[in-house]
Design an enzyme around this catalytic site. Structure first.
Site, short mmCIF file in Angstrom:
data_model
loop_
_atom_site.label_atom_id
_atom_site.label_comp_id
_atom_site.label_asym_id
_atom_site.label_seq_id
_atom_site.Cartn_x
_atom_site.Cartn_y
_atom_site.Cartn_z
N GLY A 50 6.09 -51.17 -40.53
CA GLY A 50 4.43 -52.19 -40.21
C GLY A 50 4.49 -53.46 -39.94
N CYS A 51 6.54 -53.37 -38.72
CA CYS A 51 6.37 -54.54 -37.93
C CYS A 51 5.93 -54.34 -36.52
CB CYS A 51 8.24 -54.74 -38.44
SG CYS A 51 8.19 -56.05 -39.76
#
Length: 138
Positions: A50-51
């Site tokens: 998610g980064c």
């Protein structure tokens, strides 16, 4: 985490910065203070999904039940955000981490309003991952 300030000092230092350029430089400086992450800890199980940047966070529990966090990123600002999150969770047990809401601290720092949407999403992903790992230990 002797190299990093406590929560209150973090907030004081952050609010002393005259503008957002200074605040970003302070965040980057905090990231530079993180201890070096071992190569073997840069694994897929420690990778945060998610980064946009590569982010690794390692959680270990000491004999007293206190969580020790280590982390790194390939992006300077993101590494600084990791340091900010680690400061907020310093000296906590897994249950403390699960129960602690970091958002009021981010609001006091006006942090989320000044991050790009992708960095805000990455920050949320880090917090979710830390809380999930802590919940598994509690």
């Amino acid at each position: 985490m002797a190299l990093l300030p406590d929560k209150e000092k973090l907030l004081r230092n952050f609010l002393r910065c005259a503008n957002w350029e200074e605040k970003y430089l302070y965040i980057i400086e905090l990231g530079q203070r993180l201890p070096e992450l071992r190569d073997e800890d840069r694994s897929s199980q420690n990778s945060i999904q998610g980064c946009q940047s590569q982010v690794w966070i390692v959680m270990r529990q000491n004999a007293q039940g206190i969580i020790k966090l280590q982390g790194d990123s390939d992006a300077a600002i993101v590494k600084g955000l990791i340091a900010v999150v680690f400061i907020l969770y310093d000296q906590m047990t897994p249950q403390d981490i699960v129960n602690f809401d970091v958002r009021p601290w981010f609001e006091k720092m006006a942090l989320t309003q000044h991050l790009t949407p992708s960095r805000s999403q990455g920050l949320e992903a880090m917090i979710r991952a830390i809380r999930a790992k802590a919940a598994a230990l509690s």
